[in-house]
Design a protein around this motif. Structure first.
Motif, PDB file in Angstrom:
ATOM      1  N   THR A  59      27.174 -25.278   9.298  1.00  0.00           N
ATOM      2  CA  THR A  59      28.151 -24.954  10.335  1.00  0.00           C
ATOM      3  C   THR A  59      27.718 -25.472  11.702  1.00  0.00           C
ATOM      4  N   LYS A  60      26.435 -25.510  11.966  1.00  0.00           N
ATOM      5  CA  LYS A  60      25.918 -26.024  13.238  1.00  0.00           C
ATOM      6  C   LYS A  60      26.280 -27.500  13.429  1.00  0.00           C
ATOM      7  N   HIS A  61      26.421 -28.220  12.342  1.00  0.00           N
ATOM      8  CA  HIS A  61      26.718 -29.655  12.412  1.00  0.00           C
ATOM      9  C   HIS A  61      28.187 -29.976  12.139  1.00  0.00           C
ATOM     10  N   THR A  62      29.029 -28.952  12.059  1.00  0.00           N
ATOM     11  CA  THR A  62      30.455 -29.158  11.803  1.00  0.00           C
ATOM     12  C   THR A  62      31.243 -28.794  13.052  1.00  0.00           C
ATOM     13  N   PHE A  63      32.267 -29.590  13.353  1.00  0.00           N
ATOM     14  CA  PHE A  63      33.119 -29.249  14.485  1.00  0.00           C
ATOM     15  C   PHE A  63      34.582 -29.540  14.161  1.00  0.00           C
ATOM     16  N   ILE A  64      35.447 -28.777  14.823  1.00  0.00           N
ATOM     17  CA  ILE A  64      36.895 -28.898  14.662  1.00  0.00           C
ATOM     18  C   ILE A  64      37.474 -29.113  16.042  1.00  0.00           C
ATOM     19  N   ASN A  65      38.231 -30.182  16.198  1.00  0.00           N
ATOM     20  CA  ASN A  65      38.828 -30.527  17.498  1.00  0.00           C
ATOM     21  C   ASN A  65      37.786 -30.490  18.618  1.00  0.00           C
ATOM     22  N   GLY A  66      36.601 -31.016  18.345  1.00  0.00           N
ATOM     23  CA  GLY A  66      35.549 -31.102  19.345  1.00  0.00           C
ATOM     24  C   GLY A  66      34.759 -29.821  19.568  1.00  0.00           C
ATOM     25  N   GLN A  67      35.093 -28.753  18.888  1.00  0.00           N
ATOM     26  CA  GLN A  67      34.381 -27.482  19.055  1.00  0.00           C
ATOM     27  C   GLN A  67      33.491 -27.230  17.843  1.00  0.00           C
ATOM     28  N   ARG A  68      32.226 -26.945  18.119  1.00  0.00           N
ATOM     29  CA  ARG A  68      31.259 -26.679  17.049  1.00  0.00           C
ATOM     30  C   ARG A  68      31.523 -25.333  16.397  1.00  0.00           C
ATOM     31  N   LEU A  69      31.142 -25.253  15.130  1.00  0.00           N
ATOM     32  CA  LEU A  69      31.179 -23.981  14.423  1.00  0.00           C
ATOM     33  C   LEU A  69      29.798 -23.341  14.514  1.00  0.00           C
ATOM     34  N   ARG A  70      29.743 -22.054  14.259  1.00  0.00           N
ATOM     35  CA  ARG A  70      28.457 -21.378  14.131  1.00  0.00           C
ATOM     36  C   ARG A  70      28.568 -20.363  13.008  1.00  0.00           C
ATOM     37  N   PHE A  71      27.417 -20.094  12.420  1.00  0.00           N
ATOM     38  CA  PHE A  71      27.334 -19.146  11.311  1.00  0.00           C
ATOM     39  C   PHE A  71      26.732 -17.865  11.833  1.00  0.00           C
ATOM     40  N   THR A  72      27.418 -16.747  11.622  1.00  0.00           N
ATOM     41  CA  THR A  72      26.974 -15.470  12.179  1.00  0.00           C
ATOM     42  C   THR A  72      26.371 -14.535  11.133  1.00  0.00           C
ATOM     43  N   GLY A  73      26.345 -14.963   9.889  1.00  0.00           N
ATOM     44  CA  GLY A  73      25.776 -14.126   8.832  1.00  0.00           C
ATOM     45  C   GLY A  73      24.264 -14.021   8.972  1.00  0.00           C
ATOM     46  N   THR A  74      23.714 -12.908   8.509  1.00  0.00           N
ATOM     47  CA  THR A  74      22.273 -12.717   8.555  1.00  0.00           C
ATOM     48  C   THR A  74      21.741 -12.457   7.150  1.00  0.00           C
ATOM     49  N   ALA A  75      20.513 -12.871   6.925  1.00  0.00           N
ATOM     50  CA  ALA A  75      19.900 -12.699   5.612  1.00  0.00           C
ATOM     51  C   ALA A  75      19.745 -11.230   5.217  1.00  0.00           C
ATOM     52  N   PRO A  76      19.321 -10.342   6.129  1.00  0.00           N
ATOM     53  CA  PRO A  76      19.207  -8.933   5.708  1.00  0.00           C
ATOM     54  C   PRO A  76      20.534  -8.332   5.225  1.00  0.00           C
ATOM     55  N   ARG A  77      21.635  -8.702   5.863  1.00  0.00           N
ATOM     56  CA  ARG A  77      22.934  -8.162   5.410  1.00  0.00           C
ATOM     57  C   ARG A  77      23.316  -8.737   4.058  1.00  0.00           C
ATOM     58  N   LEU A  78      23.060 -10.026   3.862  1.00  0.00           N
ATOM     59  CA  LEU A  78      23.354 -10.635   2.568  1.00  0.00           C
ATOM     60  C   LEU A  78      22.418 -10.080   1.492  1.00  0.00           C
ATOM     61  N   PHE A  79      21.193  -9.788   1.861  1.00  0.00           N
ATOM     62  CA  PHE A  79      20.220  -9.256   0.904  1.00  0.00           C
ATOM     63  C   PHE A  79      20.723  -7.962   0.273  1.00  0.00           C
ATOM     64  N   GLY A  80      21.280  -7.069   1.075  1.00  0.00           N
ATOM     65  CA  GLY A  80      21.816  -5.816   0.544  1.00  0.00           C
ATOM     66  C   GLY A  80      22.926  -6.056  -0.469  1.00  0.00           C
ATOM     67  N   MET A  81      23.803  -6.995  -0.152  1.00  0.00           N
ATOM     68  CA  MET A  81      24.884  -7.321  -1.077  1.00  0.00           C
ATOM     69  C   MET A  81      24.318  -7.980  -2.338  1.00  0.00           C
ATOM     70  N   TRP A  82      23.307  -8.828  -2.140  1.00  0.00           N
ATOM     71  CA  TRP A  82      22.694  -9.550  -3.251  1.00  0.00           C
ATOM     72  C   TRP A  82      22.084  -8.576  -4.261  1.00  0.00           C
ATOM     73  N   ILE A  83      21.399  -7.550  -3.768  1.00  0.00           N
ATOM     74  CA  ILE A  83      20.813  -6.540  -4.649  1.00  0.00           C
ATOM     75  C   ILE A  83      21.913  -5.824  -5.429  1.00  0.00           C
TER      76      ILE A  83
END
Length: 118
Positions: A59-83
């Motif tokens: 997402t850091k390297h992707t942009f739409i209409n000149g605006q960069r994207l960013r990823f707001t997910g965190t590993a600890p939050r995904l870890f809980g779902m993963w378990i």
């Protein structure tokens, strides 16, 4: 936070979006090696950290209409779902694994947004 789909123009067509990507092989290889090492050295326990590293890079390297994207997910939050997903796969003898990829994809998409700084 994910945004809604673009509204159709008066002509009934969707507005034109200009997509771009400026990632390079050098940084991609570094992210993949890091993710692989994290996953292997922890016997898969830290796989959510590898997922977050990968999508943060994409997402850091992707942009739409000149605006960069960013990823707001965190590993600890995904870890809980993963378990939770892992335990459901065990309980259902693997049947729940068919639902894991769509749930992971939904989580990834919901944690991408336009970067107000970039």
């Amino acid at each position: 936070m994910a945004t809604s789909a673009p509204e159709p123009l008066a002509t009934g067509r969707l507005p034109q979006l200009n997509w771009g990507f400026d990632g390079g092989a050098g940084t991609w290889i570094g992210v993949q090696i890091g993710g692989f090492l994290i996953t292997v050295l922890t016997l898969g326990i830290c796989y959510p950290w590898a997922v977050v590293m990968t999508y943060r890079w994409k997402t850091k390297h992707t942009f739409i209409n000149g605006q960069r994207l960013r990823f707001t997910g965190t590993a600890p939050r995904l870890f809980g779902m993963w378990i939770k997903w892992f335990l459901l796969c065990i309980i259902t003898l693997g049947i729940y694994s068919f639902w894991v990829y769509p749930r992971l994809t939904k989580w990834i998409v919901e944690h991408q947004e336009i970067d107000p700084v970039g």
